[in-house]
Design a protein around this motif. Structure first.
Motif, mmCIF file in Angstrom:
data_model
loop_
_atom_site.group_PDB
_atom_site.id
_atom_site.type_symbol
_atom_site.label_atom_id
_atom_site.label_comp_id
_atom_site.label_asym_id
_atom_site.label_seq_id
_atom_site.Cartn_x
_atom_site.Cartn_y
_atom_site.Cartn_z
ATOM 1 N N ILE A 90 12.270 -9.779 11.317
ATOM 2 C CA ILE A 90 11.399 -10.731 12.016
ATOM 3 C C ILE A 90 9.936 -10.309 11.832
ATOM 4 O O ILE A 90 9.623 -9.110 11.763
ATOM 5 N N PRO A 91 9.032 -11.274 11.742
ATOM 6 C CA PRO A 91 7.615 -10.933 11.526
ATOM 7 C C PRO A 91 7.050 -10.005 12.595
ATOM 8 O O PRO A 91 6.232 -9.126 12.299
ATOM 9 N N THR A 142 5.317 -6.479 11.625
ATOM 10 C CA THR A 142 3.922 -6.245 12.020
ATOM 11 C C THR A 142 3.806 -4.985 12.875
ATOM 12 O O THR A 142 2.874 -4.183 12.712
ATOM 13 N N ALA A 143 4.764 -4.775 13.775
ATOM 14 C CA ALA A 143 4.736 -3.596 14.650
ATOM 15 C C ALA A 143 4.951 -2.309 13.846
ATOM 16 O O ALA A 143 4.322 -1.281 14.124
ATOM 17 N N VAL A 144 5.831 -2.347 12.854
ATOM 18 C CA VAL A 144 6.046 -1.180 11.998
ATOM 19 C C VAL A 144 4.771 -0.841 11.236
ATOM 20 O O VAL A 144 4.353 0.322 11.172
ATOM 21 N N LEU A 163 -1.677 5.082 7.352
ATOM 22 C CA LEU A 163 -1.054 4.415 6.201
ATOM 23 C C LEU A 163 -1.106 2.907 6.413
ATOM 24 O O LEU A 163 -0.616 2.403 7.430
ATOM 25 N N SER A 164 -1.683 2.202 5.472
ATOM 26 C CA SER A 164 -1.839 0.753 5.594
ATOM 27 C C SER A 164 -0.763 0.044 4.768
ATOM 28 O O SER A 164 -0.662 0.263 3.557
ATOM 29 N N TYR A 165 0.057 -0.786 5.428
ATOM 30 C CA TYR A 165 1.102 -1.557 4.744
ATOM 31 C C TYR A 165 0.983 -3.026 5.120
ATOM 32 O O TYR A 165 0.701 -3.361 6.278
ATOM 33 N N ASP A 166 1.244 -3.890 4.157
ATOM 34 C CA ASP A 166 1.263 -5.328 4.383
ATOM 35 C C ASP A 166 2.619 -5.698 4.997
ATOM 36 O O ASP A 166 3.648 -5.486 4.352
ATOM 37 N N PRO A 167 2.646 -6.236 6.223
ATOM 38 C CA PRO A 167 3.937 -6.554 6.847
ATOM 39 C C PRO A 167 4.787 -7.528 6.042
ATOM 40 O O PRO A 167 6.014 -7.526 6.162
ATOM 41 N N VAL A 206 12.036 0.211 6.162
ATOM 42 C CA VAL A 206 11.490 0.793 4.942
ATOM 43 C C VAL A 206 10.035 0.379 4.837
ATOM 44 O O VAL A 206 9.702 -0.790 5.090
ATOM 45 N N THR A 207 9.167 1.312 4.469
ATOM 46 C CA THR A 207 7.798 0.958 4.088
ATOM 47 C C THR A 207 7.524 1.547 2.709
ATOM 48 O O THR A 207 7.880 2.695 2.435
ATOM 49 N N SER A 208 6.929 0.739 1.846
ATOM 50 C CA SER A 208 6.624 1.197 0.491
ATOM 51 C C SER A 208 5.759 0.157 -0.196
ATOM 52 O O SER A 208 5.329 -0.824 0.417
ATOM 53 N N SER A 209 5.515 0.372 -1.480
ATOM 54 C CA SER A 209 4.750 -0.585 -2.268
ATOM 55 C C SER A 209 5.586 -1.843 -2.506
ATOM 56 O O SER A 209 6.821 -1.807 -2.408
ATOM 57 N N PRO A 210 4.959 -2.970 -2.824
ATOM 58 C CA PRO A 210 5.708 -4.225 -2.957
ATOM 59 C C PRO A 210 6.866 -4.157 -3.942
ATOM 60 O O PRO A 210 7.950 -4.683 -3.662
#
Length: 400
Positions: free
Chosen positions: A74-75, A79-81, A91-95, A258-262
């Motif tokens: 869910i968005p 966004t919260a992650v 660390l900046s990630y695009d949700p 998971v957070t990572s590059s696109p």
């Protein structure tokens, strides 16, 4: 004979032939059958914050998440992650393109390895390792290459990574490093200096890295959790994994991310969509709220577990175990040799009858079984009175 199935080969895929019932199922069943205190499997015996439970109930009643949530999550949770990674680690990630919600960290690890590993690729994992790592590498057709954390007793008993051994394990066939810090089962937290060397090695040899960081908020004393993705050259090659279960004491909700590059997130999502597709709909809304809890929550949670660590560690020391005092996670590893024992598996199978306590033998987390044979893991994520009772039972059984 009628009704019998005849086949020329075993039912179970040969890649999984070495993986029977998990040690956690065996030991939990033993705890039930003997009425023992279960310090084996790592789940708390109390629930997490009331406001987070209330958020899950509210989502259920309002019909949010009761049908299939979006595939990536869910968005609100994505966004919260992303906000959590920015606030805690810079660390900046695009949700939308760099965050993926999974059915717990276990699915995230499985999806990452299935997506990124080809048959024959070598995957280096720190030994002892969480048991799903070996199974997931096998399912992907990869070759597991363990690098062993070695026990040291000088300056306080702990397990440490030999960076030269790690460097020597990398070959032209190495595809990926699977790093777990804070480390289960040893309780070791890799230092900034150690992580810098790992990062340099990954960049130099052009390796992907999957990091299991589910205990990121459970670090004690002077230890510090530093995500590998924060080091130069690592954000674009690191798949960082965490979850809500350990941080908020809702292990049954199975909400991970998971957070990572696109490109890496797209690859992992391609595998994940054919595992669970989606999971834990209403709980995703609750976890989005949990991630926004004030720092005071994390501090109090960590302080509570540190006190429990100290309580159980003191009891184990009094009983005669050598205790490897953890700087992270909610497990403490012990050496049973001072008790005149050397086989951790046999020790754990008889411990319920002898002392009314259940633990986990570390040997099941090793390829080099002899290296883990004398070590036994106890969980301290239990109520104080339960830990005090377990400590007293162990003292009465083993202390001389």
């Amino acid at each position: 004979m009628a009704g019998m199935t005849s086949t020329a080969r075993p039912f179970l895929n040969r890649r999984l032939a070495g993986f029977g019932t998990t040690i956690f199922a065996e030991m939990s069943a033993l705890a039930l059958s003997t009425g023992s205190i279960n310090l084996g499997q790592g789940f708390p015996d109390t629930d997490g914050p009331q406001e987070v439970r209330d958020a899950a109930v509210r989502a259920l009643r309002e019909g949010r998440g009761n049908q299939y949530p979006p595939g990536p999550g869910i968005p609100e949770l994505r966004t919260a992650v992303a906000a959590h990674q920015q606030r805690r680690y810079g660390l900046s990630y695009d949700p939308d393109t760099e965050v993926l919600v999974t059915a717990g960290a276990t699915e995230a690890i499985a999806a990452a390895l299935l997506a990124l590993v080809e048959p024959g690729d070598e995957v280096i994992a720190l030994e002892p390792y969480y048991d799903s790592y070996a199974a997931c590498i096998a399912m992907a057709g990869g070759a597991r290459v363990p690098v062993t954390l070695r026990p040291h007793v000088e300056g306080g008993a702990s397990f440490r990574l030999d960076l030269d051994e790690l460097r020597a394990a990398v070959t032209d066939r190495t595809r990926l490093l699977l790093i777990n810090t804070p480390h289960n089962p040893t309780g070791t937290v890799l230092t900034r200096a150690e992580l810098a060397v790992i990062a340099e090695l990954a960049v130099e040899r052009d390796l992907l890295v999957v990091t299991d960081e589910v205990y990121e908020h459970l670090v004690f004393d002077d230890a510090e959790h530093v995500p590998l993705a924060t080091f130069p050259g690592m954000r674009e090659r690191t798949v960082s994994i965490s979850s809500a279960g350990k941080t908020y004491s809702f292990t049954g909700w199975k909400v991970g991310w998971v957070t990572s590059s696109p490109g890496l997130v797209t690859a992992v999502r391609s595998a994940k969509q054919f595992l669970t597709y989606v999971a834990s709909g209403p709980f995703q809304y609750a976890v989005a709220e949990a991630l926004r809890l004030p720092d005071a929550y994390f501090t109090a949670f960590r302080d509570d577990l540190r006190a429990k660590r100290d309580l159980l560690s003191a009891g184990l020391t009094d009983a005669g175990f050598t205790v490897f005092r953890p700087t992270g996670t909610y497990f403490v590893t012990t050496d049973i040799r001072p008790l005149g024992e050397s086989d951790g598996l046999a020790f754990c199978r008889t411990l319920p009858e002898r002392a009314g306590v259940v633990a986990i033998p570390n040997a099941v987390f090793y390829d080099h079984k002899e290296a883990g044979a004398p070590y036994v893991r106890f969980a301290f994520c239990k109520r104080v009175e339960v830990l005090a009772d377990a400590a007293e039972r162990l003292r009465k059984t083993f202390a001389h």
